[in-house]
Design an enzyme around this catalytic site. Structure first.
Site, PDB file in Angstrom:
ATOM      1  N   ASP A 440      36.132  33.793  37.442  1.00  0.00           N
ATOM      2  CA  ASP A 440      36.418  32.387  37.680  1.00  0.00           C
ATOM      3  C   ASP A 440      35.523  31.860  38.783  1.00  0.00           C
ATOM      4  OD1 ASP A 440      37.762  29.912  37.592  1.00  0.00           O
ATOM      5  OD2 ASP A 440      39.590  30.952  37.028  1.00  0.00           O
ATOM      6  N   ARG A 442      35.958  28.341  40.102  1.00  0.00           N
ATOM      7  CA  ARG A 442      36.441  26.966  40.262  1.00  0.00           C
ATOM      8  C   ARG A 442      36.245  26.427  41.681  1.00  0.00           C
ATOM      9  NH1 ARG A 442      42.061  27.993  37.694  1.00  0.00           N
ATOM     10  NH2 ARG A 442      41.413  30.061  38.332  1.00  0.00           N
TER      11      ARG A 442
END
Length: 537
Positions: A440, A442
Site C-alpha cells: 500500500d 496511500r
C-alpha cells in the site's frame, strides 16, 4: 595509504572545489553590468555532482551550464522554424541557463517565510517564480499548479501564454469564509497546503510574482445517483441544499415534460495545491529532512537540484495532483462543537468514480458518503437525529492520489495479474506487492492537514472503513465518533474480492461472521472475482 584515507582526501578535494566554484560564480556575477544584475548565474554541473554524488564526474566530462543549448551542432543549418524558436527563446529566457542556486550566492535573498506564524504578513507568501524579478527572492522550490505546471510550460513555449502575465485577483475573493484557527499556527498541525497572502507583497510594491495556492468558491453539483436517491425518498428536495433542476427542453425550445430533470446539490468547495513544508513533512513520516530531500531529488529524476543545494529553502511544491474539499451545508458549522459533522476522505479512482468500473467500491462509497453528507446538512442523518442534534455539515475531501498513489498504469498491471492469477481475496494485496513492491502507498499521514485548515476539531461520523485514514485523523488530534462501512447492497459483485481482503487486513466493518473480521485464509480463497473469459470483449 589505506582506502579510507584515500576516500577522505578525495572528499576534501571535492568539497574545496565546490567552495571555490561557488565563490567564482559569485565573483562573475558582480562583474556583470548593472542592467543584467537580475540575470541568472551559470553554475558548472560539476558543482551539482560534487554536492549530490559520492563519485563526481572526472574533469574531462564536466559541463559548463553556459554551454547548454537547444541549437543543432555547429555547422548545421537552422530551419526557419528553428531560427524563429531560437529568437523566441532569447526573448523568453534572456539570461544564461541556471541549473541551481546556493544560499551564499551573491544576491540570493529569499522572501522571509515563517510557516507557523499567526500573522499572515509574517507568515509570508509562497514565491517560486523564476522571472527575473523573483528568481533571487524565491522561498519555495518547484512550481504552482502541481502536475499542470507542465502544460503551462507548453503554452509558454508555443507562445500562447506570456510567462510574465499578472492576473487581476481583485474580483476573486472567496464567497465562503474559512476563518483562521489555532491549527494554522500550531507547529506540526499543517505541513501540507498553505493560504498565500497575495496582498502582502504586491501591495508593498516589491513587484514579486505571487500566486495563490488555495481557492474557495460555490457551485451546484449534479449526480444521477443523488437523483435516484431522491426518487426513492431517501433524500428530500428542500430548495436550499437539494434543488430541483431546471426543466429539460426539446430541440424547438419547448419544455420536455416526459423526462424528470433530476436535482442539484448546492455546495461550497475549495481547491488546495500541494505545498509541502519539508521539515514538517519529514517529521510526519519519521525521517530526516536531509533524507527526504535526497529521496525527492533522486526519485524525480533530479528535476529539482535545489532540494540538495538550497537547504535554506524549506518549502517544496511537488509535481503532483491537488485536493478538493466539498462542503455540504453551512461552512460556519465546521468548527462548531454542537453541530454534527459527517466526513468522507476519498482517494481518486478515475475508472470507478467517473466511468463506473465495478472492480472496486470507490464510486459507490463516494456517492453513499455524499448522500450521508446531504442528510447531515438537512438535519436528517439517522444518528444525528438519534443524538438530538438539529444542525449539521458534511465534508468530502477528494485527493488526486490515483490507485492509492501508485497511478493508473501500475493499477491496471495489478488488475491483469489478479485476473490471470485467479482473482481471490487471499491474493489481493499480494498482487499489488508483486507489481509495485509494496502492499500500500496511500501516505495518509498528510491527509488530516486539510481538516485542520478547515477548523475541524471532531468528526461525528466518518464514512470510511480504512484503518489508515482513521489512525491518521485520530493521531492528528481530531476525535471520531462513529464509523460507517459501505452497505452490502452497494458493493458491486466483482469488488467483493477487494472489500473482503481489506476487512481481513484490518479495515473497519460492522459485519460479523464469514463476511467480517476474522476471516480465515480458506474463507478468503472462496471470495473470487469475475474472470475475463466470463464476458466477451
Amino acid at each position: 595509504m589505506n582506502s579510507d584515507a584515500i576516500l577522505t582526501q578525495i572528499l576534501a578535494q571535492v568539497q574545496a572545489l565546490q567552495v571555490s566554484q561557488q565563490a567564482l560564480a559569485a565573483k562573475v556575477e558582480t562583474l556583470q553590468p548593472s542592467t543584467t544584475t537580475s540575470a541568472p548565474i551559470a553554475v558548472p554541473a560539476t558543482t551539482i555532482a560534487a554536492t549530490t554524488s559520492p563519485s563526481p564526474l572526472p574533469p574531462s566530462h564536466s559541463l559548463d551550464a553556459t554551454s547548454i543549448s537547444t541549437s543543432p551542432p555547429p555547422g548545421t543549418a537552422l530551419t526557419s522554424t528553428e531560427r524563429k524558436d531560437k529568437e523566441r527563446e532569447k526573448v523568453l529566457y534572456p539570461g544564461r541557463v541556471l541549473l541551481t542556486t546556493y544560499p551564499d550566492q551573491h544576491g540570493i535573498q529569499p522572501y522571509p517565510l515563517t510557516w507557523f506564524s499567526p500573522d499572515p504578513s509574517i507568515r509570508g507568501p509562497i514565491i517560486c517564480s523564476r522571472l527575473p524579478s523573483s528568481i533571487k527572492r524565491r522561498n519555495a522550490i518547484g512550481a504552482h499548479s502541481g502536475s499542470y505546471s507542465i502544460y503551462r510550460a507548453l503554452s509558454i513555449g508555443m507562445g500562447t501564454l506570456d510567462p510574465a502575465h499578472r492576473p487581476d485577483y481583485s474580483m476573486t475573493a472567496p464567497p465562503v469564509e474559512i476563518p483562521p484557527n489555532e491549527a494554522w499556527w500550531t507547529p506540526g498541525k499543517i505541513v501540507y497546503g498553505k493560504q498565500t497572502p497575495i496582498k502582502t507583497v504586491e501591495e508593498g510594491g516589491e513587484g514579486l510574482y505571487v500566486r495563490p495556492s488555495i481557492a474557495v468558491t460555490r457551485a451546484h453539483i449534479k449526480l444521477s445517483e443523488i437523483g435516484e436517491a431522491v426518487r426513492r425518498g431517501e433524500i428530500e428536495v428542500d430548495g436550499k441544499i437539494v434543488l430541483k433542476s431546471a426543466p429539460l427542453r426539446n430541440e424547438d425550445g419547448t419544455v420536455n415534460e416526459k423526462i424528470d430533470p433530476g436535482v442539484e446539490v448546492a455546495v461550497s468547495k475549495a481547491a488546495v495545491e500541494p505545498v509541502w513544508y519539508l521539515p514538517g513533512v519529514a517529521e510526519r513520516f519519521g525521517i530526516s529532512e536531509t533524507l527526504l530531500r535526497r529521496a525527492l531529488f533522486e526519485e524525480t529524476g533530479g528535476m529539482y537540484p535545489e532540494l540538495i543545494t538550497r537547504p535554506d529553502i524549506k518549502v517544496f511544491l511537488p509535481p503532483i495532483g491537488n485536493l478538493t474539499v466539498y462542503i455540504f451545508g453551512n461552512p460556519s458549522l465546521l468548527s462548531s462543537p454542537t453541530a454534527h459533522l459527517t466526513l468522507r476522505v476519498h482517494d481518486e479512482c478515475n475508472g470507478s468514480d467517473v466511468f463506473g468500473s465495478d472492480i472496486c467500491t470507490c464510486k459507490p462509497y463516494l456517492t453513499y458518503a455524499m448522500e450521508e453528507c446531504i442528510r447531515t446538512a438537512q438535519g436528517k442523518q439517522e444518528d444525528m437525529v438519534r443524538d438530538g442534534k438539529t444542525e449539521g455539515v458534511g465534508v468530502v475531501v477528494y485527493f488526486r492520489k490515483e490507485g492509492r498513489a501508485l497511478g493508473e498504469v501500475t493499477k491496471y498491471l495489478v488488475y491483469n495479474l489478479r485476473k490471470r492469477a485467479g482473482d481471490s481475496a487471499d491474493k489481493y494485496f499480494q498482487s499489488t506487492e508483486i507489481i509495485a513492491g509494496v502492499k500500500d502507498m496511500r501516505h495518509q499521514a498528510l491527509m488530516p492537514d486539510v481538516l485542520h485548515w478547515l477548523g475541524i476539531k471532531k468528526v461525528d461520523g466518518m464514512v470510511s472503513m480504512s484503518d489508515m485514514k482513521y489512525d491518521a485523523v485520530v493521531g492528528s488530534g481530531i476525535g471520531i465518533g462513529r464509523r460507517y462501512d459501505l452497505p452490502d447492497h452497494l458493493i458491486p459483485p466483482d469488488s467483493r474480492v477487494e472489500i473482503d481482503a481489506k476487512i481481513a487486513s484490518g479495515y473497519f466493518s460492522s459485519r460479523t461472521g464469514e463476511k467480517g473480521m476474522g476471516m480465515t485464509q480458506e474463507e478468503l480463497r472462496k471470495t473470487v472475482g469475475r474472470g475475463w473469459e466470463e464476458v466477451e470483449h
